[in-house]
Design an enzyme around this catalytic site. Structure first.
Site, short mmCIF file in Angstrom:
data_model
loop_
_atom_site.label_atom_id
_atom_site.label_comp_id
_atom_site.label_asym_id
_atom_site.label_seq_id
_atom_site.Cartn_x
_atom_site.Cartn_y
_atom_site.Cartn_z
N LYS A 1 4.94 -23.84 -9.66
CA LYS A 1 4.21 -22.62 -10.08
C LYS A 1 5.30 -21.78 -11.06
O LYS A 1 6.57 -21.84 -10.52
CB LYS A 1 3.40 -21.69 -9.13
CG LYS A 1 2.52 -20.89 -9.72
CD LYS A 1 1.20 -21.64 -9.65
CE LYS A 1 0.02 -20.70 -10.29
NZ LYS A 1 -1.30 -21.18 -10.10
N GLY B 1 -16.61 -11.43 -9.72
CA GLY B 1 -15.52 -11.65 -10.64
C GLY B 1 -16.42 -12.34 -11.90
O GLY B 1 -16.90 -13.37 -11.55
N GLY C 1 -14.97 -13.47 -14.92
CA GLY C 1 -13.84 -14.06 -15.89
C GLY C 1 -14.18 -15.41 -16.08
O GLY C 1 -15.23 -16.04 -16.03
N ASN C 2 -13.07 -16.12 -16.37
CA ASN C 2 -13.18 -17.47 -16.81
C ASN C 2 -13.68 -18.30 -15.83
O ASN C 2 -14.66 -19.29 -16.20
CB ASN C 2 -11.82 -17.97 -16.94
CG ASN C 2 -11.59 -19.48 -17.37
OD1 ASN C 2 -12.56 -20.16 -17.64
ND2 ASN C 2 -10.24 -20.12 -17.32
N GLY D 1 -15.40 -17.15 -12.78
CA GLY D 1 -17.03 -16.52 -12.36
C GLY D 1 -17.97 -16.72 -13.38
O GLY D 1 -19.02 -17.09 -12.94
P1 NAD Z 1 -9.98 -13.94 -15.06
O1 NAD Z 1 -9.01 -12.92 -15.23
O2 NAD Z 1 -10.56 -14.83 -16.36
O3 NAD Z 1 -11.21 -13.24 -14.17
C1 NAD Z 1 -11.20 -12.50 -12.93
C2 NAD Z 1 -11.97 -11.53 -13.23
O4 NAD Z 1 -12.22 -10.73 -12.20
C3 NAD Z 1 -11.98 -10.40 -14.36
O5 NAD Z 1 -13.03 -10.48 -15.22
C4 NAD Z 1 -11.73 -9.22 -13.69
O6 NAD Z 1 -12.29 -8.05 -14.42
C5 NAD Z 1 -12.40 -9.28 -12.45
N1 NAD Z 1 -12.21 -8.64 -11.35
C6 NAD Z 1 -10.89 -8.07 -11.03
N2 NAD Z 1 -11.14 -7.29 -9.90
C7 NAD Z 1 -12.21 -7.41 -9.36
C8 NAD Z 1 -12.96 -6.86 -8.31
N3 NAD Z 1 -12.41 -6.31 -7.53
N4 NAD Z 1 -14.47 -7.17 -8.19
C9 NAD Z 1 -14.96 -8.04 -9.20
N5 NAD Z 1 -14.31 -8.52 -10.29
C10 NAD Z 1 -12.98 -8.16 -10.23
O7 NAD Z 1 -9.25 -15.03 -14.10
P2 NAD Z 1 -9.97 -16.43 -13.81
O8 NAD Z 1 -9.20 -17.53 -14.55
O9 NAD Z 1 -11.35 -16.50 -13.74
O10 NAD Z 1 -9.41 -16.56 -12.22
C11 NAD Z 1 -10.04 -16.09 -10.98
C12 NAD Z 1 -9.32 -16.56 -9.85
O11 NAD Z 1 -9.59 -17.90 -10.09
C13 NAD Z 1 -7.76 -16.29 -9.79
O12 NAD Z 1 -7.56 -16.17 -8.28
C14 NAD Z 1 -7.22 -17.60 -10.35
O13 NAD Z 1 -5.94 -17.72 -9.66
C15 NAD Z 1 -8.26 -18.71 -9.68
N6 NAD Z 1 -8.40 -19.94 -10.41
C16 NAD Z 1 -8.41 -20.00 -11.95
C17 NAD Z 1 -8.33 -21.21 -12.21
C18 NAD Z 1 -8.84 -21.58 -13.78
O14 NAD Z 1 -8.75 -22.44 -14.32
N7 NAD Z 1 -8.81 -20.21 -14.68
C19 NAD Z 1 -8.31 -22.36 -11.70
C20 NAD Z 1 -8.09 -22.14 -10.20
C21 NAD Z 1 -8.30 -21.07 -9.58
#
Ligand code: NAD
Length: 415
Positions: free
Chosen positions: A104, A216, A218-219, A221
């Site tokens: 990482k 969440g 984001g990407n 959720g």
């Molecule tokens: P992202 O930044 O696209 O989405 C995260 C979302 O969570 C954002 O929309 C943010 O506004 C929201 N958020 C923040 N605090 C919050 C709260 N208290 N309540 C509700 N929503 C809240 O990030 P992502 O890529 O979707 O990643 C989310 C998680 O998944 C992280 O822990 C990341 O390490 C993990 N992850 C991501 C991937 C990937 O491919 N993107 C792969 C494995 C793990």
């Protein structure tokens, strides 16, 4: 989060090793990273002054293959955080049975305070720091929090300039036109659907009509919510940074996404939809809860309010160790992060394979290969947990540790 999280990782590792009957010398190499690169580098800002930033690349294990794991740009990123995330990647890649170790990277920076040009200069300076230790056969970074396909494009360019060879396979999560893979952006959310489906199959149930809440949007959720919705689930709640939406009859996720409101749903209105708080979202009585925001969303402080039948961890580390123990006592099954959110790294692996072959697959091919790979990982974890009468998190660590230790034995490191 960091110190505690590394301690949690060590506790899970020791627990899994004990269940596997391993002697300490057989797995103690997994307690510390193989290599840590830490450095500071100057970046010229737009107004002419220079700032110094700190960056890391930590390679936890290369026992099963080149290290693999994202790069995070965050003001609170530090060595301990990167160390924990690197170890999780070793276990995640081993559970997914892809030929990688774990690593990482991170830079302590708030990218929201940088212009695009400053972000590009910072990225290129960071690449100079880590170029001696990364490469397609050595360590392959990818996007993580606050890094994206554009940043991966700059990394490809800087690394290719420094090494004198065009090397798209040095990172994954790239733009399509630079050797990215179809299906990569949605892969983690799609993996959540596949693991939830596998779990439901084992329970003799169908996802159709199951009630779901997703923390969440984001990407990870938003894709998970959309695919579960299209599968016939009733997605009754979703939350975002500033609040949450609830609808007893189910939200229309396609419609919510089409309005382009993903980042901030404060202004969203539809019949039967109520605005609730982030905290309330986690307490909804649902069949499936998907925490897909940040780490430590469910702790000893709120675990008693959790009202879900099944939790599928979209985020990394959304449940702390104390809360995990309570959920286990209550009989709430948790599909652990290192299995449930492995869709992203699995398709990153497919991207790397395509780059090395210079031959690219259709999205259908990527998605069907992902389904096969993650379903096999699910079966290995589920069966191990069942045979040993342990929660799936320990089952996942057992699968991972057994595979890494087997590689270490075959390579001659342990007897
Ligand atoms: P992202 O930044 O696209 O989405 C995260 C979302 O969570 C954002 O929309 C943010 O506004 C929201 N958020 C923040 N605090 C919050 C709260 N208290 N309540 C509700 N929503 C809240 O990030 P992502 O890529 O979707 O990643 C989310 C998680 O998944 C992280 O822990 C990341 O390490 C993990 N992850 C991501 C991937 C990937 O491919 N993107 C792969 C494995 C793990």
């Amino acid at each position: 989060m960091a110190g505690n999280t590394y301690a949690n990782m060590l506790a899970a590792l020791d627990n899994a090793a004990a269940k596997l009957g391993l002697r300490e010398e057989e797995y103690s190499f997994l307690r510390t990273p193989e290599r840590e690169v830490k450095g500071s580098f100057p970046v010229k800002m737009d107004d002419g002054h220079t700032e110094i930033f700190e960056g890391y690349r930590i390679q936890h294990s290369s026992m099963r293959g080149p290290c693999k794991g994202g790069i995070r740009f965050h003001p609170e990123t530090d060595e301990d955080e990167v160390k924990s995330l690197a170890a999780w990647m070793s276990f995640k890649c081993a559970v997914a049975n892809i030929p990688y170790g774990g690593g990482k990277g991170g830079v302590t920076v708030d990218p929201a305070k940088l212009s695009k040009a400053e972000l590009e200069r910072l990225t290129r300076a960071y690449v100079k720091l880590i170029t001696p230790v990364i490469g397609p056969k050595q360590d392959i970074p990818a996007p993580d929090v606050n890094t994206n396909a554009q940043i991966m494009g700059w990394i490809v360019d800087e690394y290719s300039k420094l090494t004198g060879e065009f090397t798209p396979a040095v990172v994954t999560g790239k733009p399509l036109s630079l050797g990215g893979s179809l299906g990569r952006p949605a892969a983690t959310g799609r993996g959540i659907l596949f693991t939830a489906r596998e779990m439901y199959k084992r329970l003799g149930k169908s996802l159709k009509g199951a009630t779901v809440a997703v923390q969440g949007f984001g990407n990870v959720g938003s894709v998970a919510a959309q695919l579960l919705y299209r599968e016939g689930c009733k997605v009754v709640g979703i939350s975002y940074a500033f609040g949450a939406l609830y609808c007893e009859d189910g939200l229309n996720i396609d419609e919510i996404i089409s309005t382009g409101y993903q980042a901030d749903l404060t202004g969203y209105n539809a019949e039967g939809v109520k605005h609730i708080t982030n905290e309330e979202l986690l307490t909804l009585s649902v069949d499936i809860l998907v925490p897909a925001a940040l780490e430590n969303a469910i702790t000893e402080k709120n675990v008693d309010t959790i009202n879900a039948g099944l939790i599928v961890e979209g985020a990394n580390g959304p449940i702390n160790a104390a809360a995990d123990a309570v959920l286990q006592e209550k009989g709430i099954t948790v599909v652990p992060d290192i299995l449930a959110n492995s869709g992203g790294v699995i398709v990153s692996y497919f991207e790397w394979v395509q780059d090395l072959q210079c031959y690219f697959w259709s999205e259908e091919e990527v998605n069907s290969k992902l389904e096969r790979q993650i379903s096999e990982a699910f079966a290995a974890v589920y069966n191990t947990a069942k045979e040993n009468n342990v929660p799936m998190r320990i089952g996942a660590y057992m699968v991972a540790v057994a595979r890494i230790v087997e590689a270490a034995k075959l390579r001659g490191y342990v007897g």
